[in-house]
Every structure is written in structure tokens, then in C-alpha cells.
Design an enzyme around this catalytic site. Structure first.
Site, PDB file in Angstrom:
ATOM      1  N   ARG A   8      51.600  25.235 -23.901  1.00 10.94           N
ATOM      2  CA  ARG A   8      51.083  23.996 -24.490  1.00 10.94           C
ATOM      3  C   ARG A   8      50.505  23.126 -23.379  1.00 10.94           C
ATOM      4  O   ARG A   8      51.015  23.105 -22.243  1.00 10.94           O
ATOM      5  CB  ARG A   8      52.195  23.234 -25.221  1.00 10.94           C
ATOM      6  CG  ARG A   8      51.640  21.998 -25.948  1.00 10.94           C
ATOM      7  CD  ARG A   8      52.701  21.181 -26.636  1.00 10.94           C
ATOM      8  NE  ARG A   8      52.110  19.957 -27.171  1.00 10.94           N
ATOM      9  CZ  ARG A   8      52.791  18.944 -27.685  1.00 10.94           C
ATOM     10  NH1 ARG A   8      54.103  19.009 -27.737  1.00 10.94           N
ATOM     11  NH2 ARG A   8      52.171  17.877 -28.135  1.00 10.94           N
ATOM     12  N   HIS A   9      49.459  22.393 -23.700  1.00  8.63           N
ATOM     13  CA  HIS A   9      48.857  21.490 -22.711  1.00  8.63           C
ATOM     14  C   HIS A   9      49.865  20.451 -22.243  1.00  8.63           C
ATOM     15  O   HIS A   9      50.846  20.137 -22.931  1.00  8.63           O
ATOM     16  CB  HIS A   9      47.621  20.809 -23.302  1.00  8.63           C
ATOM     17  CG  HIS A   9      47.930  19.910 -24.475  1.00  8.63           C
ATOM     18  ND1 HIS A   9      48.450  18.641 -24.337  1.00  8.63           N
ATOM     19  CD2 HIS A   9      47.790  20.108 -25.809  1.00  8.63           C
ATOM     20  CE1 HIS A   9      48.617  18.093 -25.524  1.00  8.63           C
ATOM     21  NE2 HIS A   9      48.233  18.964 -26.444  1.00  8.63           N
ATOM     22  N   ARG A  11      51.120  16.582 -21.024  1.00  8.50           N
ATOM     23  CA  ARG A  11      51.080  15.321 -21.773  1.00  8.50           C
ATOM     24  C   ARG A  11      49.709  14.670 -21.643  1.00  8.50           C
ATOM     25  O   ARG A  11      49.163  14.533 -20.542  1.00  8.50           O
ATOM     26  CB  ARG A  11      52.167  14.365 -21.284  1.00  8.50           C
ATOM     27  CG  ARG A  11      52.443  13.242 -22.287  1.00  8.50           C
ATOM     28  CD  ARG A  11      53.557  12.337 -21.833  1.00  8.50           C
ATOM     29  NE  ARG A  11      53.088  11.381 -20.837  1.00  8.50           N
ATOM     30  CZ  ARG A  11      53.803  10.340 -20.406  1.00  8.50           C
ATOM     31  NH1 ARG A  11      55.025  10.157 -20.873  1.00  8.50           N
ATOM     32  NH2 ARG A  11      53.308   9.513 -19.502  1.00  8.50           N
ATOM     33  N   SER A  12      49.168  14.261 -22.777  1.00  6.36           N
ATOM     34  CA  SER A  12      47.833  13.663 -22.808  1.00  6.36           C
ATOM     35  C   SER A  12      47.922  12.155 -22.988  1.00  6.36           C
ATOM     36  O   SER A  12      48.988  11.597 -23.297  1.00  6.36           O
ATOM     37  CB  SER A  12      47.015  14.260 -23.959  1.00  6.36           C
ATOM     38  OG  SER A  12      47.523  13.811 -25.206  1.00  6.36           O
ATOM     39  N   ALA A  14      46.723  10.624 -25.450  1.00  6.48           N
ATOM     40  CA  ALA A  14      47.072  10.419 -26.859  1.00  6.48           C
ATOM     41  C   ALA A  14      48.571  10.573 -27.073  1.00  6.48           C
ATOM     42  O   ALA A  14      49.170   9.831 -27.861  1.00  6.48           O
ATOM     43  CB  ALA A  14      46.306  11.399 -27.740  1.00  6.48           C
ATOM     44  N   ARG A  59      42.101  18.490 -22.977  1.00 10.00           N
ATOM     45  CA  ARG A  59      43.465  18.451 -22.452  1.00 10.00           C
ATOM     46  C   ARG A  59      44.006  19.852 -22.155  1.00 10.00           C
ATOM     47  O   ARG A  59      44.802  20.022 -21.232  1.00 10.00           O
ATOM     48  CB  ARG A  59      44.388  17.704 -23.407  1.00 10.00           C
ATOM     49  CG  ARG A  59      44.378  18.193 -24.851  1.00 10.00           C
ATOM     50  CD  ARG A  59      45.005  17.135 -25.743  1.00 10.00           C
ATOM     51  NE  ARG A  59      45.098  17.493 -27.155  1.00 10.00           N
ATOM     52  CZ  ARG A  59      44.131  17.302 -28.044  1.00 10.00           C
ATOM     53  NH1 ARG A  59      42.948  16.817 -27.655  1.00 10.00           N
ATOM     54  NH2 ARG A  59      44.320  17.600 -29.320  1.00 10.00           N
ATOM     55  N   GLU A  83      43.045  22.837 -31.697  1.00 12.16           N
ATOM     56  CA  GLU A  83      44.017  22.031 -32.441  1.00 12.16           C
ATOM     57  C   GLU A  83      43.750  22.096 -33.942  1.00 12.16           C
ATOM     58  O   GLU A  83      42.652  22.442 -34.397  1.00 12.16           O
ATOM     59  CB  GLU A  83      43.943  20.580 -31.939  1.00 12.16           C
ATOM     60  CG  GLU A  83      44.859  19.590 -32.637  1.00 12.16           C
ATOM     61  CD  GLU A  83      46.331  19.897 -32.437  1.00 12.16           C
ATOM     62  OE1 GLU A  83      46.803  20.867 -33.058  1.00 12.16           O
ATOM     63  OE2 GLU A  83      47.008  19.146 -31.698  1.00 12.16           O
ATOM     64  N   ALA A  84      44.752  21.742 -34.724  1.00 12.11           N
ATOM     65  CA  ALA A  84      44.557  21.595 -36.164  1.00 12.11           C
ATOM     66  C   ALA A  84      43.435  20.591 -36.420  1.00 12.11           C
ATOM     67  O   ALA A  84      43.280  19.602 -35.702  1.00 12.11           O
ATOM     68  CB  ALA A  84      45.851  21.120 -36.827  1.00 12.11           C
ATOM     69  N   ARG A  85      42.682  20.841 -37.469  1.00 18.95           N
ATOM     70  CA  ARG A  85      41.582  19.947 -37.843  1.00 18.95           C
ATOM     71  C   ARG A  85      42.141  18.937 -38.841  1.00 18.95           C
ATOM     72  O   ARG A  85      42.303  19.230 -40.022  1.00 18.95           O
ATOM     73  CB  ARG A  85      40.424  20.755 -38.402  1.00 18.95           C
ATOM     74  CG  ARG A  85      39.869  21.738 -37.361  1.00 18.95           C
ATOM     75  CD  ARG A  85      38.656  22.503 -37.869  1.00 18.95           C
ATOM     76  NE  ARG A  85      38.191  23.464 -36.884  1.00 18.95           N
ATOM     77  CZ  ARG A  85      37.387  23.207 -35.862  1.00 18.95           C
ATOM     78  NH1 ARG A  85      36.965  21.963 -35.666  1.00 18.95           N
ATOM     79  NH2 ARG A  85      37.011  24.156 -35.033  1.00 18.95           N
ATOM     80  N   TYR A  86      42.432  17.751 -38.322  1.00 21.94           N
ATOM     81  CA  TYR A  86      43.166  16.752 -39.081  1.00 21.94           C
ATOM     82  C   TYR A  86      42.291  15.868 -39.968  1.00 21.94           C
ATOM     83  O   TYR A  86      42.803  14.992 -40.671  1.00 21.94           O
ATOM     84  CB  TYR A  86      43.953  15.854 -38.121  1.00 21.94           C
ATOM     85  CG  TYR A  86      45.062  16.565 -37.385  1.00 21.94           C
ATOM     86  CD1 TYR A  86      46.128  17.141 -38.067  1.00 21.94           C
ATOM     87  CD2 TYR A  86      45.053  16.643 -35.993  1.00 21.94           C
ATOM     88  CE1 TYR A  86      47.156  17.781 -37.385  1.00 21.94           C
ATOM     89  CE2 TYR A  86      46.071  17.276 -35.299  1.00 21.94           C
ATOM     90  CZ  TYR A  86      47.117  17.847 -36.005  1.00 21.94           C
ATOM     91  OH  TYR A  86      48.130  18.475 -35.324  1.00 21.94           O
TER      92      TYR A  86
END
Length: 231
Positions: A8-9, A11-12, A14, A59, A83-86
């Protein structure tokens, strides 16, 4: 029987601001995330990765960069790891989203959750997200094994829900239970796909990894040596 290391990337910005980034442009790693990416390079640079594949989002590419430089490779970008497309949830505060009815569906019955439409951002269901993520990882894994042999190892740099979906599939966990997995920023999980089943070797790990051993000879009806799950 290649080994897929799921990272997993870090911490961003966001993450630190409590915002659902999704496919928002320009979301960088924050200071802690940059340190995490450097630590990942130290932890994993000794491994003989056949390929490094990353989500197209910034990220993830920033997380992959120090390790790729240490390995002397160029990361590949694959939309299937994105990422999920929110949709309309993109860029909103998590504290606000948690008050919506859909949030409870995402947490309790994610297979039924469909993110709301938006003119600015594409949307999809969690089921669609999981299907594309699993398809992408399994396809790349098969390519790696065909090109580099059954003992090969490769890296997929992606996002929390994407990695949880892959882990749930590998462990034959129903999608409605995938929220049981914890995948922290910069954590490593490992899966191995064998002819009859997949194996989950690590989940949410922040320690050092050893290079995988040569896969054991299989006996009919088996995908692992006896006692192979110990440790």
C-alpha cells in the site's frame, strides 16, 4: 507459483487530512509518507523483483520510486491497480461521509455498495472494483510466472481497498467480509497463486521480508508441502 508482494502507498496528504482522495489529481505523500517510502526501499531492495507495477495515482508512484531507484528498474503503470472510483464521494471529508446511509452499506454489505455518480469523476461499485483489481493481479502474476519462472516475485503498489479485495479473493473470503482485513499505509501483504488455490502468506506486515524459497514439489491434490503454513 510466482509471489505477489502487495504494497500500500505511504501516508498521503489526503490520509492526514481525513479526505477520501480517490482519483483526485495531485495527492502527494506527506512527510511521514515519504519516510515510509524510503523505509520500504530499505526493507525490500534486496528482493529479486521481476517486475514493479503501480497504480497510476501519484501517491503510489511516489511510494514506488525510491525502491525502483534502488533496484534500477522502471515501474510499470497499470490502471487495474488504481483506487476505487468513488464518483461524487471523491474529495469529501470522511467525517461527512460516515453520516451517510451508503457508508453503512460500504462497511456492512460492501458487495451491494455503488458509489454515486459525478460529472467530474467516474464511479463504480465495490464489486466492480474488486473484480478489476483481482483480474489485474492474477493476469500480471500469470505473466510473471510465464516469463520468469515459478519462483519469481513481483511488486504491486496500490491502495487499501484494492489490496483488501485481492486478499479476500486469495483467502476465499466473501466480499462482504473484506473489511475485516487491515491494510495500513506502507504495509506489505503477500499472496501466491498455485494451480488449485491461492495462499495468503502475509498481511499488513511492516517488517523485513526474506526472498521466497524455491516452490516445493507438489503432490497430487495439494498446493503446498505438508506443514507449509507454519511460521
Amino acid at each position: 507459483m510466482a509471489h505477489c508482494v502487495l504494497l500500500r502507498h505511504g501516508r498521503s496528504t489526503a490520509n492526514s487530512e481525513g479526505v477520501l482522495a480517490g482519483w483526485t489529481d495531485g495527492v502527494h505523500l506527506d512527510e511521514a509518507g515519504r519516510r515510509q517510502a524510503a523505509d520500504v526501499a530499505d526493507r525490500l531492495a534486496h528482493l529479486p523483483f521481476a517486475r514493479v507495477v503501480t497504480s497510476p495515482l501519484l501517491r503510489c508512484r511516489e511510494t514506488a520510486r525510491p525502491l525502483a531507484e534502488a533496484l534500477g528498474v522502471t515501474p510499470e503503470v497499470h490502471d487495474g491497480l488504481g483506487e476505487a472510483r468513488y464518483g461524487a464521494w471523491t474529495g469529501r471529508a470522511l467525517s461527512e461521509l460516515a453520516k451517510e446511509d451508503l457508508w453503512q452499506t460500504v462497511q456492512r454489505r460492501p458487495s451491494e455498495a455503488v458509489f454515486p455518480e459525478s460529472e467530474e469523476y467516474p464511479h463504480e461499485s465495490i464489486l466492480q472494483m474488486a473484480q478489476r483489481a483481482v483480474a489485474a493481479v492474477r493476469a500480471i502474476d500469470a505473466e510473471v510466472e510465464a516469463q520468469s519462472g515459478p519462483g519469481a516475485i513481483w511488486l504491486a503498489v496500490s491502495h487499501g481497498d484494492i489490496i483488501k479485495s485481492v486478499l479476500a479473493d486469495a483467502a476465499a473470503t466473501p466480499l462482504d467480509e473484506f473489511q475485516r482485513y487491515v491494510v495500513d499505509p506502507a504495509s506489505v501483504s503477500v499472496v501466491r497463486y498455485a494451480p488449485e488455490r491461492a495462499f495468503v502468506l502475509r498481511v499488513n506486515d511492516s517488517g523485513p521480508l526474506a526472498a521466497p524459497k524455491e516452490p516445493p514439489a507438489e503432490t497430487p491434490g495439494s498446493d503446498a508441502a505438508v506443514g507449509g503454513g507454519a511460521g
